[in-house]
Design a protein around this motif. Structure first.
Motif, PDB file in Angstrom:
ATOM      1  N   PRO A  25       0.727  -1.227   0.090  1.00  0.00           N
ATOM      2  CA  PRO A  25       0.126  -0.038   0.022  1.00  0.00           C
ATOM      3  C   PRO A  25       0.778   1.351  -0.086  1.00  0.00           C
ATOM      4  O   PRO A  25       0.366   2.380   0.023  1.00  0.00           O
ATOM      5  N   SER A  26       2.320   1.267  -0.062  1.00  0.00           N
ATOM      6  CA  SER A  26       3.112   2.285   0.004  1.00  0.00           C
ATOM      7  C   SER A  26       2.651   3.327  -1.079  1.00  0.00           C
ATOM      8  O   SER A  26       2.450   2.926  -2.241  1.00  0.00           O
ATOM      9  N   PRO A  27       2.702   4.660  -0.958  1.00  0.00           N
ATOM     10  CA  PRO A  27       2.634   5.545  -1.932  1.00  0.00           C
ATOM     11  C   PRO A  27       3.540   5.528  -3.200  1.00  0.00           C
ATOM     12  O   PRO A  27       3.211   5.801  -4.261  1.00  0.00           O
ATOM     13  N   SER A  28       4.688   5.157  -2.775  1.00  0.00           N
ATOM     14  CA  SER A  28       5.671   4.949  -3.902  1.00  0.00           C
ATOM     15  C   SER A  28       5.525   3.784  -4.642  1.00  0.00           C
ATOM     16  O   SER A  28       6.584   3.545  -5.482  1.00  0.00           O
ATOM     17  N   ASN A  29       4.810   2.993  -4.291  1.00  0.00           N
ATOM     18  CA  ASN A  29       4.807   1.524  -4.939  1.00  0.00           C
ATOM     19  C   ASN A  29       4.734   1.424  -6.317  1.00  0.00           C
ATOM     20  O   ASN A  29       4.996   0.586  -7.002  1.00  0.00           O
ATOM     21  N   ALA A  30       3.720   2.354  -6.700  1.00  0.00           N
ATOM     22  CA  ALA A  30       3.363   2.872  -8.206  1.00  0.00           C
ATOM     23  C   ALA A  30       4.728   2.864  -8.870  1.00  0.00           C
ATOM     24  O   ALA A  30       5.132   2.480  -9.950  1.00  0.00           O
ATOM     25  N   THR A  31       5.614   3.858  -8.370  1.00  0.00           N
ATOM     26  CA  THR A  31       7.017   4.012  -8.900  1.00  0.00           C
ATOM     27  C   THR A  31       7.686   2.550  -9.330  1.00  0.00           C
ATOM     28  O   THR A  31       8.439   2.282 -10.158  1.00  0.00           O
TER      29      THR A  31
END
Length: 664
Positions: A25-31
């Protein structure tokens, strides 16, 4: 962005690459997901996104759940195969999955947080390096994790505030146990027995409430209640004996451990039950899909299963000539739904089909829709679209995994059905091509002799007619006639065989008098019939049968010509008709030498001929009996071969009777 690479061992040359990215669920997981997708594309390898579901997953906030769903959808859109596994040891689960799935590279994010003390637990990245020593692990620094962790910790504490229901459950259990403790004290039980009652209470609270908070609360309250009601002085929080603080500490520790273990066991049991249920559902769905006969039935089975499992309305579209067919609605209740009735919903489904991406509720495309749409596809091949009614009630992670698994089974079933159909069509095409090749070879060989005879005789008559005596000219005319009749019969059989093999042989079924059909057939029989005696016998004067008269005439001609060809001059050929149960039968028998037992099973095969010195110089193509058998089967009858007594053979076949016409 800085990419740190830790290479434990190099990928052997030639081994296919398989990139694994870890979802969170980390915000930077998309990167991190985008980086992994680019790497998979650069290596032209497989791409898998893995999420490890733990006991803490159920405690995720709504914000984290939505972010996890968004990251999962992003991975799917970038071409990843999304998988979910269960277990609290995340590093071990990732390492085992990588080993079984033959992963060569792992992409994972790492927080900048440092271990300040030696007793701190190693980070996930550190444990993964130990668990997977033979893989390339690419670590992307995740600076957003620290603040995100602090926010999630606060959200987690906020979510642990007891609800009224769980608070009442906890209060009720503690009240009942306190009453039991008072009864035990009256009955003379020791304090150690009463302590076990409160430890049991911590276990019960963890089982009947939803968070570890209530186990902790129950443990603390149990110690305080024991101190208040059962230690001297009673009804106070003081304790006279010096050993009571240690007793309270042991009691609290035992209660906390018991409650925590019970909570973990409950979560493990829930996940195990979900996994078992998912396996059962997928097995049942797979069995149903294997029995399906076409794509529409496969889509219908899939939608029905999803309706029962998710308790949601489903709409299913199948692929038809490059576009979607009219949607078929499957409702989970008797109430008529209207969420799929909008014209815009059909537009969304068509967009999903064309772009091979999710759309609708919770996605970036058509997010205003109350429904979620996803394609039924394997790689780039789309076989349909499934729509699920959401209506502000998003799917949880288990439902989402179940949905993806069943839709994947559906796509695989359609793929297998199409492959099987293509294989059948290829086999049929190859069979037809083989038939054409065999016919061409046979025709090119067997047409040469009669055509040479016709051409030679015609040339002699044209160039030297005056020098040929009358008897010789008549013989040459007869030879030309015989050869042309043979060619006509051959061409008729060839045309019928090709129409039959191509499925273009259409029957014109009408009621005909059997005797009239036989008389017409005998008019076209080989001229050499005069060298044989042909006898016709009718057991019934008026025998009506349903048939295509032209084709049955061709059958009778072939059978009689066959008898003439394979029997000596002067033989008797008998045609007999009659009634056999609810069928009419026709038989053609001869008193020739017959057919040996080893040849009988082959006489109806295409291109099979019987070697016999009686036959003239032209070799038969072996189409006559094969064609007769096929025509009779198209009529619903059967052509059989039996021995004639004392010698010879009998070919007999049946036709359906016409019972409605009466003659007076």
């Amino acid at each position: 962005m800085v990419l740190n690479q830790i290479t434990q061992s190099h990928n052997p040359k030639g081994k296919p690459e398989h990139v694994l990215v870890c979802l969170s669920p980390s915000p930077s997981n998309a990167t991190i997901i985008r980086t992994a997708a680019k790497m998979a594309q650069a290596f032209d390898g497989a791409f898998t996104a893995l999420y490890v579901q733990t006991t803490a997953t159920s405690s995720l906030t709504e914000t984290d759940k939505r972010r996890l769903q968004s990251n999962t959808k992003l991975a799917e859109q970038l071409g990843a195969t999304v998988s979910t596994i269960y277990g609290d040891d995340i590093s071990y689960q990732i390492a085992e999955f990588a080993r079984i799935s033959k992963v060569t590279k792992i992409i994972i994010g790492q927080s900048n947080a440092k271990r300040n003390h030696f007793w701190n637990k190693p980070s996930l990245t550190e444990k993964l390096l130990i668990s997977a020593p033979n893989l390339e692990i690419h670590i992307i620094p995740d600076s957003a994790n620290d603040t995100a962790f602090q926010r999630r910790s606060w959200d987690l504490l906020h979510s642990m505030v007891p609800t009224a229901k769980d608070f009442l459950v906890t209060f009720f259990i503690l009240a009942v146990l306190t009453a039991v403790g008072i009864v035990f004290r009256v009955l003379g039980f020791t304090e150690s027995n009463i302590i076990t009652v409160y430890i049991l209470g911590a276990l019960l609270i963890s089982l009947f409430t939803k968070s570890y908070f209530y186990s902790i609360l129950g443990s603390l309250a149990g110690v305080l209640l024991f101190n208040f009601f059962f230690t001297e002085p009673i009804l106070t929080f003081h304790a006279y004996e010096q050993g009571y603080p240690f007793t309270f500490f042991v009691m609290l520790t035992a209660s906390l451990i018991t409650g925590t273990l019970a909570g973990k066991l409950k979560n493990h049991a829930k996940r195990s039950a979900q996994a078992a249920f998912r396996t059962k559902v997928l097995f049942e769905t797979n069995q149903l899909l294997q029995k399906a006969v076409d794509e529409n039935e496969i889509i219908s089975i899939t939608a029905t299963q999803l309706t029962k499992l998710l308790n949601r309305d489903i709409i299913a579209y199948t692929q038809l000539d490059g576009r979607l067919s009219k949607g078929q609605l499957f409702s989970h209740s008797d109430e008529v739904t209207t969420s799929f009735s909008s014209v815009n919903e059909r537009t969304i489904a068509q967009w999903v089909y064309e772009h091979r991406k999710r759309a609708g509720f919770g996605t970036n495309a058509f997010s205003e829709s109350p429904n979620l749409y996803l394609s039924v596809r394997i790689n780039e091949k789309v076989y349909g679209v499934i729509g699920i009614s959401i209506n502000d009630s998003p799917l949880d992670s288990f439902e989402n995994n179940l949905l993806l698994s069943i839709v994947g089974e559906c796509a695989l079933a359609i793929e297998n059905t199409r492959n099987a159909r293509a294989k059948e069509e290829a086999a049929l095409f190859a069979q037809k091509e083989q038939l054409r090749a065999n016919l061409l070879r046979a025709i090119s060989h067997d047409l040469r002799t009669p055509l040479t005879s016709i051409s030679g005789n015609a040339h002699n008559l044209l160039s030297n007619s005056s020098g040929i005596d009358e008897q010789t000219r008549i013989q040459m005319y007869n030879d030309i006639y015989d050869e042309s009749q043979w060619l006509i019969s051959l061409v008729e059989n060839l045309l019928s065989v090709t129409r039959l093999e191509d499925g273009r042989l259409k029957l014109n079924m009408v009621a005909e008098l059997v005797s009239d059909v036989i008389d017409e057939a005998l008019k076209h029989v080989n001229r050499k019939r005069t060298e044989h005696e042909i006898v016709v016998s009718h057991n019934e004067e008026f025998l009506l049968a349903k048939m295509d008269a032209k084709l049955i005439i061709q059958v009778i001609i072939n059978l009689v010509d066959n008898a003439i060809k394979y029997t000596p001059t002067g033989s008797t050929i008998t045609i007999q008709t009659g009634r056999q149960n609810d069928m009419a039968y026709i038989s053609v028998s001869d008193n020739g030498n017959g057919i040996s037992d080893d040849m009988k099973p082959k006489v109806f095969d295409m291109f099979f001929t019987i070697t016999n010195s009686i036959i003239d110089s032209r070799r038969s193509l072996g189409l006559g009996l094969y064609l007769c058998q096929s025509i009779i089967r198209e009529h619903g009858g059967e052509l059989i071969l039996t021995d004639n007594e004392p010698h010879g053979c009998v070919f007999s076949f049946t036709l359906p009777l016409e019972e409605d016409i009466r003659f007076e």
